[in-house]
Scaffold this motif. Sequence first.
Motif, PDB file in Angstrom:
ATOM      1  N   TRP A   1       0.882  -1.180  -0.019  1.00  0.00           N
ATOM      2  CA  TRP A   1      -0.094   0.042   0.028  1.00  0.00           C
ATOM      3  C   TRP A   1       0.817   1.222  -0.022  1.00  0.00           C
ATOM      4  O   TRP A   1       1.860   1.293   0.777  1.00  0.00           O
ATOM      5  CB  TRP A   1      -0.821   0.033   1.354  1.00  0.00           C
ATOM      6  CG  TRP A   1      -1.930  -0.978   1.215  1.00  0.00           C
ATOM      7  CD1 TRP A   1      -2.102  -2.179   1.544  1.00  0.00           C
ATOM      8  CD2 TRP A   1      -3.359  -0.612   0.725  1.00  0.00           C
ATOM      9  NE1 TRP A   1      -3.274  -2.751   1.458  1.00  0.00           N
ATOM     10  CE2 TRP A   1      -4.083  -1.820   0.825  1.00  0.00           C
ATOM     11  CE3 TRP A   1      -4.107   0.531   0.064  1.00  0.00           C
ATOM     12  CZ2 TRP A   1      -5.287  -1.871   0.485  1.00  0.00           C
ATOM     13  CZ3 TRP A   1      -5.414   0.341  -0.287  1.00  0.00           C
ATOM     14  CH2 TRP A   1      -5.884  -0.697  -0.197  1.00  0.00           C
ATOM     15  N   ASP A   2       0.343   2.230  -0.658  1.00  0.00           N
ATOM     16  CA  ASP A   2       1.114   3.373  -0.948  1.00  0.00           C
ATOM     17  C   ASP A   2       0.144   4.762  -0.928  1.00  0.00           C
ATOM     18  O   ASP A   2      -0.337   4.799  -2.320  1.00  0.00           O
ATOM     19  CB  ASP A   2       2.334   3.581  -1.658  1.00  0.00           C
ATOM     20  CG  ASP A   2       3.039   4.678  -1.559  1.00  0.00           C
ATOM     21  OD1 ASP A   2       3.017   5.573  -0.660  1.00  0.00           O
ATOM     22  OD2 ASP A   2       3.833   5.144  -2.745  1.00  0.00           O
ATOM     23  N   GLU A   3      -0.305   5.000   0.151  1.00  0.00           N
ATOM     24  CA  GLU A   3      -1.243   6.480  -0.200  1.00  0.00           C
ATOM     25  C   GLU A   3      -2.400   6.097  -0.900  1.00  0.00           C
ATOM     26  O   GLU A   3      -2.891   6.804  -1.783  1.00  0.00           O
ATOM     27  CB  GLU A   3      -0.453   7.699  -0.999  1.00  0.00           C
ATOM     28  CG  GLU A   3       0.732   8.195  -0.136  1.00  0.00           C
ATOM     29  CD  GLU A   3       1.420   9.409  -1.061  1.00  0.00           C
ATOM     30  OE1 GLU A   3       1.051   9.681  -2.009  1.00  0.00           O
ATOM     31  OE2 GLU A   3       2.327  10.243  -0.397  1.00  0.00           O
ATOM     32  N   GLY A   4      -3.107   5.119  -0.614  1.00  0.00           N
ATOM     33  CA  GLY A   4      -4.303   4.567  -1.047  1.00  0.00           C
ATOM     34  C   GLY A   4      -4.254   3.996  -2.511  1.00  0.00           C
ATOM     35  O   GLY A   4      -5.216   3.337  -3.005  1.00  0.00           O
ATOM     36  N   MET A   5      -2.964   3.412  -2.803  1.00  0.00           N
ATOM     37  CA  MET A   5      -2.703   2.743  -4.232  1.00  0.00           C
ATOM     38  C   MET A   5      -2.130   1.460  -3.803  1.00  0.00           C
ATOM     39  O   MET A   5      -1.313   1.331  -3.058  1.00  0.00           O
ATOM     40  CB  MET A   5      -2.065   3.544  -4.907  1.00  0.00           C
ATOM     41  CG  MET A   5      -2.761   4.626  -5.420  1.00  0.00           C
ATOM     42  SD  MET A   5      -4.192   4.442  -6.294  1.00  0.00           S
ATOM     43  CE  MET A   5      -3.674   4.018  -7.999  1.00  0.00           C
ATOM     44  N   LEU A   6      -2.339   0.257  -4.664  1.00  0.00           N
ATOM     45  CA  LEU A   6      -1.747  -0.810  -4.386  1.00  0.00           C
ATOM     46  C   LEU A   6      -0.576  -0.935  -5.397  1.00  0.00           C
ATOM     47  O   LEU A   6      -0.941  -0.716  -6.842  1.00  0.00           O
ATOM     48  CB  LEU A   6      -2.736  -1.888  -4.761  1.00  0.00           C
ATOM     49  CG  LEU A   6      -3.468  -2.340  -3.417  1.00  0.00           C
ATOM     50  CD1 LEU A   6      -4.533  -3.300  -3.933  1.00  0.00           C
ATOM     51  CD2 LEU A   6      -2.507  -2.808  -2.330  1.00  0.00           C
ATOM     52  N   THR A   7       0.523  -1.278  -5.081  1.00  0.00           N
ATOM     53  CA  THR A   7       1.837  -1.441  -6.076  1.00  0.00           C
ATOM     54  C   THR A   7       1.914  -3.121  -6.041  1.00  0.00           C
ATOM     55  O   THR A   7       2.166  -3.620  -5.072  1.00  0.00           O
ATOM     56  CB  THR A   7       3.093  -0.756  -5.569  1.00  0.00           C
ATOM     57  OG1 THR A   7       2.929   0.505  -5.724  1.00  0.00           O
ATOM     58  CG2 THR A   7       3.972  -1.405  -6.586  1.00  0.00           C
ATOM     59  N   VAL A   8       1.612  -3.682  -7.104  1.00  0.00           N
ATOM     60  CA  VAL A   8       1.460  -5.286  -7.121  1.00  0.00           C
ATOM     61  C   VAL A   8       2.877  -5.542  -7.936  1.00  0.00           C
ATOM     62  O   VAL A   8       2.933  -5.179  -9.094  1.00  0.00           O
ATOM     63  CB  VAL A   8       0.317  -5.893  -7.943  1.00  0.00           C
ATOM     64  CG1 VAL A   8       0.460  -7.211  -7.990  1.00  0.00           C
ATOM     65  CG2 VAL A   8      -0.978  -5.364  -7.005  1.00  0.00           C
ATOM     66  N   THR A   9       3.754  -6.091  -7.120  1.00  0.00           N
ATOM     67  CA  THR A   9       4.922  -6.544  -7.842  1.00  0.00           C
ATOM     68  C   THR A   9       4.926  -7.964  -8.333  1.00  0.00           C
ATOM     69  O   THR A   9       4.479  -9.045  -7.269  1.00  0.00           O
ATOM     70  CB  THR A   9       5.966  -6.455  -7.094  1.00  0.00           C
ATOM     71  OG1 THR A   9       6.167  -5.279  -6.540  1.00  0.00           O
ATOM     72  CG2 THR A   9       7.448  -6.881  -7.562  1.00  0.00           C
TER      73      THR A   9
END
Length: 350
Positions: A329-337
């Motif tokens: 999570w980062d500021e309401g967004m998902l970073t999917v790796t």
Amino acid sequence: MTLWQIRTVVDDEPGRLAALASSLADLSVNILSVQVHPVVAGAVDDFVADAPASLTAEELVAAVGAGGGRRAVVRPADVHGLADPPTRALQLAARLVRDPECLPLALSDLLDGSAVQWTPAADPSDELRLRDPRGGSLRIVRMDARLTPSETARAHALADLAALLVAAGDGGDARRSAPEAAEGSAAAVHWRRPTVADLGAIAEMHDRCSDSSRYRRYNSGMARPSGRQLARLINPRLGVALVGVAPDGKVVVLGNLMWCAATEPTPAELGLLVEDAWQARGLGSALARRLLAAAADAECAQVHAVVRPDNLPMLRLLAGLGLPTHRAWDEGMLTVTVAVMEKSAAEGRL
């Protein structure tokens, strides 16, 4: 009576198959179809048999052993197993002509239910790996027995046919009308790298997309990217871009693998946009697999996608690739790796 598929190794000597059949006949087992595969250790006899319902798999294995068979594998069969190999191969070839994207399923059917796993990288292996026309490779896994040389040759022939159909440019749909092809799936779309000449068609595709589709792709409320931004997306120096072109010549899909700065979590970022009328047909997954194969070719061990948490189609797509993923999570967004290559394999190639 119950149908069983029986596979066993026998010595390649006269009378061995007769001895095996005699041992099974003592239990009122009737052999309905037989395939004989020559191998180094002798021959693999693969047959479908009709047996009394009271017989168990263990009793059949014992009867095969008494008849001279080794390493017997016995499992339930159905009437589809009675089709002779040439008929089955022709049926699967016809299925590929209709939809080259079904290659993994066709291979599994050809090889009696063997597992077919897709991987982005096409590294050689002791196991059977075939080139996937979508990119990457297909790994054939049979848990209960090794593939024979003739089965391996059949798998290669089927994969070669799929590659020829995809390379033909229309995915084998040239004989189908545009409405029929549109109902097809990813097979109705021709995939290629875009050029500057495609910018107008790409802009028109964005205009046909709904606000929600553009919002899910770019995580912003802009009507569509500017001409300069679109040109950046397809600049080959900045990444890998692919478009999907419908039978009527319109661009309906755009995918990007953009190279990232050193400060980013992975070497590349993945982005996909499918025109609304063409969504839910497997195009996003087909495009993602091609782009991940390009990432593997560029020796990227990982790629990432920045996704809104309510973008369920993209999250399901990434989860359905069958590759290891990590969410942050980062500021309401998902970073999917997404792990494109195993770490050890990636290190070995660098």
